[in-house]
Design a protein around this motif. Structure first.
Motif, mmCIF file in Angstrom:
data_model
loop_
_atom_site.group_PDB
_atom_site.id
_atom_site.type_symbol
_atom_site.label_atom_id
_atom_site.label_comp_id
_atom_site.label_asym_id
_atom_site.label_seq_id
_atom_site.Cartn_x
_atom_site.Cartn_y
_atom_site.Cartn_z
ATOM 1 N N THR A 177 14.359 16.708 48.243
ATOM 2 C CA THR A 177 13.166 16.914 47.407
ATOM 3 C C THR A 177 13.542 17.356 46.001
ATOM 4 N N LEU A 178 14.577 18.186 45.887
ATOM 5 C CA LEU A 178 15.036 18.596 44.560
ATOM 6 C C LEU A 178 15.712 17.440 43.844
ATOM 7 N N GLY A 179 16.629 16.782 44.536
ATOM 8 C CA GLY A 179 17.369 15.686 43.914
ATOM 9 C C GLY A 179 16.489 14.527 43.486
ATOM 10 N N GLY A 180 15.408 14.310 44.197
ATOM 11 C CA GLY A 180 14.519 13.215 43.843
ATOM 12 C C GLY A 180 13.836 13.386 42.505
ATOM 13 N N THR A 181 13.816 14.616 41.990
ATOM 14 C CA THR A 181 13.176 14.880 40.695
ATOM 15 C C THR A 181 14.169 14.864 39.544
ATOM 16 N N LEU A 182 15.470 14.720 39.858
ATOM 17 C CA LEU A 182 16.516 14.819 38.845
ATOM 18 C C LEU A 182 17.156 13.467 38.579
ATOM 19 N N GLU B 113 32.270 16.206 31.638
ATOM 20 C CA GLU B 113 31.228 15.451 32.335
ATOM 21 C C GLU B 113 30.434 16.357 33.281
ATOM 22 N N LEU B 114 31.134 17.216 33.999
ATOM 23 C CA LEU B 114 30.441 18.132 34.903
ATOM 24 C C LEU B 114 29.552 19.097 34.128
ATOM 25 N N ALA B 115 30.042 19.549 32.980
ATOM 26 C CA ALA B 115 29.245 20.469 32.160
ATOM 27 C C ALA B 115 27.981 19.790 31.651
ATOM 28 N N LEU B 116 28.064 18.503 31.338
ATOM 29 C CA LEU B 116 26.874 17.765 30.917
ATOM 30 C C LEU B 116 25.836 17.745 32.043
ATOM 31 N N GLY B 117 26.291 17.441 33.256
ATOM 32 C CA GLY B 117 25.373 17.408 34.386
ATOM 33 C C GLY B 117 24.771 18.760 34.689
ATOM 34 N N LEU B 118 25.584 19.796 34.605
ATOM 35 C CA LEU B 118 25.085 21.142 34.878
ATOM 36 C C LEU B 118 24.138 21.624 33.785
ATOM 37 N N SER B 119 24.411 21.248 32.542
ATOM 38 C CA SER B 119 23.493 21.621 31.455
ATOM 39 C C SER B 119 22.114 21.031 31.701
ATOM 40 N N TYR B 120 22.099 19.774 32.133
ATOM 41 C CA TYR B 120 20.824 19.123 32.467
ATOM 42 C C TYR B 120 20.150 19.851 33.630
ATOM 43 N N LEU B 121 20.947 20.176 34.647
ATOM 44 C CA LEU B 121 20.405 20.842 35.835
ATOM 45 C C LEU B 121 19.793 22.193 35.466
ATOM 46 N N HIS B 122 20.520 22.950 34.662
ATOM 47 C CA HIS B 122 20.035 24.289 34.301
ATOM 48 C C HIS B 122 18.785 24.240 33.422
ATOM 49 N N ALA B 123 18.633 23.166 32.664
ATOM 50 C CA ALA B 123 17.499 23.053 31.745
ATOM 51 C C ALA B 123 16.301 22.329 32.352
ATOM 52 N N ALA B 124 16.408 21.883 33.605
ATOM 53 C CA ALA B 124 15.342 21.094 34.230
ATOM 54 C C ALA B 124 14.020 21.867 34.267
ATOM 55 N N ARG B 125 12.923 21.138 34.086
ATOM 56 C CA ARG B 125 11.586 21.740 34.086
ATOM 57 C C ARG B 125 10.677 21.007 35.065
ATOM 58 N N ASP B 126 9.628 21.682 35.479
ATOM 59 C CA ASP B 126 8.673 21.067 36.385
ATOM 60 C C ASP B 126 7.679 20.232 35.577
ATOM 61 N N PRO B 127 6.749 19.513 36.242
ATOM 62 C CA PRO B 127 5.802 18.656 35.511
ATOM 63 C C PRO B 127 4.949 19.384 34.484
ATOM 64 N N ARG B 128 4.825 20.706 34.634
ATOM 65 C CA ARG B 128 4.045 21.476 33.666
ATOM 66 C C ARG B 128 4.881 21.941 32.486
ATOM 67 N N GLY B 129 6.173 21.620 32.540
ATOM 68 C CA GLY B 129 7.061 22.027 31.457
ATOM 69 C C GLY B 129 7.679 23.389 31.636
ATOM 70 N N LEU B 130 7.491 23.982 32.796
ATOM 71 C CA LEU B 130 8.056 25.304 33.049
ATOM 72 C C LEU B 130 9.477 25.169 33.588
ATOM 73 N N PRO B 131 10.412 26.008 33.136
ATOM 74 C CA PRO B 131 11.798 25.913 33.608
ATOM 75 C C PRO B 131 11.913 26.201 35.100
ATOM 76 N N LEU B 132 12.716 25.384 35.786
ATOM 77 C CA LEU B 132 12.915 25.575 37.217
ATOM 78 C C LEU B 132 14.010 26.596 37.504
#
Length: 282
Positions: free
Chosen positions: A43-48, A98-117
């Motif tokens: 469920t988490l991975g499907g949003t990323l 490359e891993l840092a790029l992926g983790l930066s994206y992961l850490h900055a991910a937000r929900d549909p309302r724009g709130l940080p996850l």
């Protein structure tokens, strides 16, 4: 804990695609906690969606057992490759970037309302780093990733991830932040270049309480260039607040070190992986 199988996904008009099917090992089937972790990964991975994260394509259930459909990578993982040979500095820095790029994206991910996850991977290690035959670097296994912005359902003192790559606060069972993923990157960089982890207890498989004490001592960084030692020492700082402000700053430090070395990228990584798979020497 889990098994991964190669499968073929079929579609209309003869469409076919190789996929990976991940499911619990037979002896663990029916374990509620592990099933929740598997469903959580899907469920988490499907949003990323990021080129440095393994894509989650679906979640299914067969004969009462859940399974996750993942992107198939026709390569291997770094833990297996490292059993055969270590990696040149420039190539290790490319992987880390490359891993840092992926983790930066992961850490900055937000929900549909724009709130940080507030997602933290919590299990950054060579075994979770997959490399395709064309040199694509992807971080997998979101089963223990944590959405820190949501209610924490992890029991107090429970540790999620591999002990050898855990930050001190993880080993202590304390609340985690994105800083723990820096620690995993630091351990991984040392292992890629030297073939061993920076603390002896990590290689011996010492228990968490003993590892926690060992992490207070300076790491063994013999074989690392001075500029790389500076990056690693900061990423492995015992106190989370003494590490880089974020993975982004760590990535910038890695990029600066890359500019001082011969260029290395996907082509060179694919060749290195192919050589490691053949079991060639250094």
């Amino acid at each position: 804990m889990a098994e991964v199988h190669l499968a073929i996904s079929h579609g209309a008009s003869g469409f076919e695609r190789k996929v990976a099917i991940k499911l619990l090992a037979p002896e663990l089937a029916g374990d509620a906690d592990l099933e929740r972790a598997l469903v959580h990964e899907a469920t988490l991975g499907g949003t990323l969606h990021h080129r440095n994260l393994v894509s989650v394509l679906g979640l299914g259930i067969h004969e009462g057992a859940y399974y996750v459909v993942l992107e198939y990578l026709d390569g291997g993982d770094l833990a297996t490759a490292l059993r055969r040979r270590v990696m040149p500095e420039a190539l290790a820095l490319h992987v880390l970037h490359e891993l840092a790029l992926g983790l930066s994206y992961l850490h900055a991910a937000r929900d549909p309302r724009g709130l940080p996850l507030g997602i933290v991977h919590r299990d950054v290690a060579p075994a979770n780093v997959l490399v395709s035959s064309t040199g694509d670097v992807k971080l997998g296994d979101l089963g223990v990733a944590k959405l820190t912005a949501l209610a924490d359902r992890t029991a107090a003192g429970t540790r999620k991830g591999r002990f050898a790559y855990m930050a001190p606060e993880q080993l202590a069972g304390e609340p985690v932040t994105a800083a723990v993923d820096q620690f995993g990157l630091g351990v991984t960089l040392v292992e890629l270049i030297t073939g061993h982890r920076p603390f002896a207890g990590q290689d011996r498989g010492d228990p968490p309480w003993q590892l926690l004490e060992e992490l207070r001592a300076p790491p063994a960084l013999d074989g690392l260039a001075d500029d790389l030692q500076g990056i690693v020492l900061r990423a492995l700082a015992f106190a989370a607040e003494d590490r880089f402000p974020s993975i982004h700053e760590l990535r910038l430090a890695v990029a600066a070190a890359q500019r001082l070395r011969e260029p290395a990228g996907p082509l060179e990584l694919a060749r290195w992986m192919a050589t490691a798979e053949r079991g060639s020497g250094l």
